[in-house]
Design an enzyme around this catalytic site. Structure first.
Site, PDB file in Angstrom:
ATOM      1  CG  HIS A 146      12.035 -33.595  13.300  1.00  0.00           C
ATOM      2  ND1 HIS A 146      11.310 -33.484  14.467  1.00  0.00           N
ATOM      3  CD2 HIS A 146      12.224 -32.325  12.849  1.00  0.00           C
ATOM      4  CE1 HIS A 146      11.089 -32.210  14.720  1.00  0.00           C
ATOM      5  NE2 HIS A 146      11.626 -31.481  13.755  1.00  0.00           N
ATOM      6  CE  LYS A 167       9.994 -29.529  10.907  1.00  0.00           C
ATOM      7  NZ  LYS A 167      10.978 -28.508  11.340  1.00  0.00           N
ATOM      8  CG  ASP A 185       8.661 -33.788  17.550  1.00  0.00           C
ATOM      9  OD1 ASP A 185       9.438 -33.002  16.995  1.00  0.00           O
ATOM     10  OD2 ASP A 185       8.958 -34.434  18.565  1.00  0.00           O
ATOM     11  NE  ARG A 252      12.349 -18.792 -11.093  1.00  0.00           N
ATOM     12  CZ  ARG A 252      11.882 -17.966 -10.173  1.00  0.00           C
ATOM     13  NH1 ARG A 252      12.602 -17.716  -9.091  1.00  0.00           N
ATOM     14  NH2 ARG A 252      10.702 -17.379 -10.304  1.00  0.00           N
TER      15      ARG A 252
END
Length: 318
Positions: A146, A167, A185, A252
């Site tokens: 996906h 997205k 998708d 980070r």
């Protein structure tokens, strides 16, 4: 999972035009298939197609100029024995190439044993290249993921993340910036070699992008032919997460590059936090440019660490 079957008829029809071949014998069983165990055990398409070889009987046997000479330039009893050995091993298909005429005994034995015999004027090497490429794709391990798969700066990039993070909207923004859509998708991924993954769009969703509030968009019709791609090699996964997820689960500045295994192939991965005011399209482009540098052997973070180490050792002023 990957398919483990392909019929001789399907192979013949797939390359009837390209290889201009003729089906000379063995018509009785056009559904004749590769040995399933051989397909499952094959490490690559090279294991399934090759020049005449008695040790590997379960692959497509290519008979070129030298192989025909090996079969016919011998006394009749030796010719009978050599050709019988080919047929006894029951290969899925025998192909005579290099503008060679198949020996009459080979034609007769293939007909009797229902082994498909194709004849083409194309060179044996070209036939092997074409069939290996075809079988590599047909028998490739595959999965569906996906996300939104795009061509960004020439790199195949899969945008993933939780539902509702935008997205598809990000994909639309990137398309408007000149990048190309492969699939939205549902993305079909194929392992076409030991280290390469190829992504394509299911036929049902070809050229389509779904955006909440707008619906389905035909990207090819709206933005033109250059805004879509048929397929791309997957080189980078950009994973979108919420800000709190980023702070909780990810460093980070990760010391080592992130990877995600897809069909047992490691793919570089970048994680981007979604937050108000962030320009995600610019961040994705930056991640892609940074990945291109990494693929060329340039790691900015490691260069920074090296500078920091030198500074700590007192060789340079901080």
């Amino acid at each position: 999972m990957k398919p483990t079957v392909i019929s001789a008829e399907a192979l013949f029809e797939a390359h009837r035009t390209a290889l201009r071949w003729e089906w000379l014998a063995g018509h009785a069983h056009p559904e004749r298939r590769f040995d399933e165990v051989a397909v499952r055990d094959a490490q690559s398409a090279a294991d399934l197609v090759g020049y005449l070889n008695y040790i590997h009987p379960y692959r497509v046997q290519i008979v070129g100029r030298r192989e025909v000479r090996y079969l016919v330039d011998v006394p009749p009893e030796d010719q009978e024995r050599r050709i019988s050995r080919i047929v006894t091993l029951e290969p899925p298909v025998v192909i005579v190439a290099d503008q060679q005429t198949p020996p009459d005994r080979l034609v007769a034995m293939c007909e009797r044993a229902d082994i498909p015999l194709f004849v083409t004027e194309e060179s044996a090497g070209h036939v092997i290249d074409v069939l290996r490429a075809h079988l590599s794709q047909h028998f490739a391990d595959r999965t569906t993921r996906h996300g939104v798969f795009m061509d960004i700066l020439g790199l195949g990039v899969l945008l993933t993340g939780e539902s509702g993070l935008g997205k598809s909207e990000l994909g639309l923004e990137l398309i408007s910036r000149g990048h190309g859509l492969v699939a939205d998708d549902a993305v079909d991924l194929y392992r076409v070699s030991q280290t390469a993954l190829e992504g394509r769009c299911p036929d049902l969703l070809l050229n389509l992008l779904e955006v909440r509030g707008i619906g389905l968009l035909d990207i090819k019709a709206i933005f033109g032919e250059t805004a879509v791609r048929r397929k791309m090699r997957l080189k980078l996964i950009v994973h979108l997460v919420r800000k709190e997820t980023m702070e909780r689960d990810f460093e980070r500045l990760p010391y080592e590059p992130l990877y995600e295994d897809v069909l047992d192939v490691p793919v570089l991965k970048a994680v981007i936090a979604v937050d108000a005011g962030r320009n995600l399209a610019v961040l994705v482009e930056a991640a892609v440019r940074n990945t291109i540098l990494k693929l060329r052997g340039i790691d900015t973070y490691q260069e920074f660490i090296a500078r920091h180490r030198i500074a700590m050792e007192g060789d340079e002023p901080i």
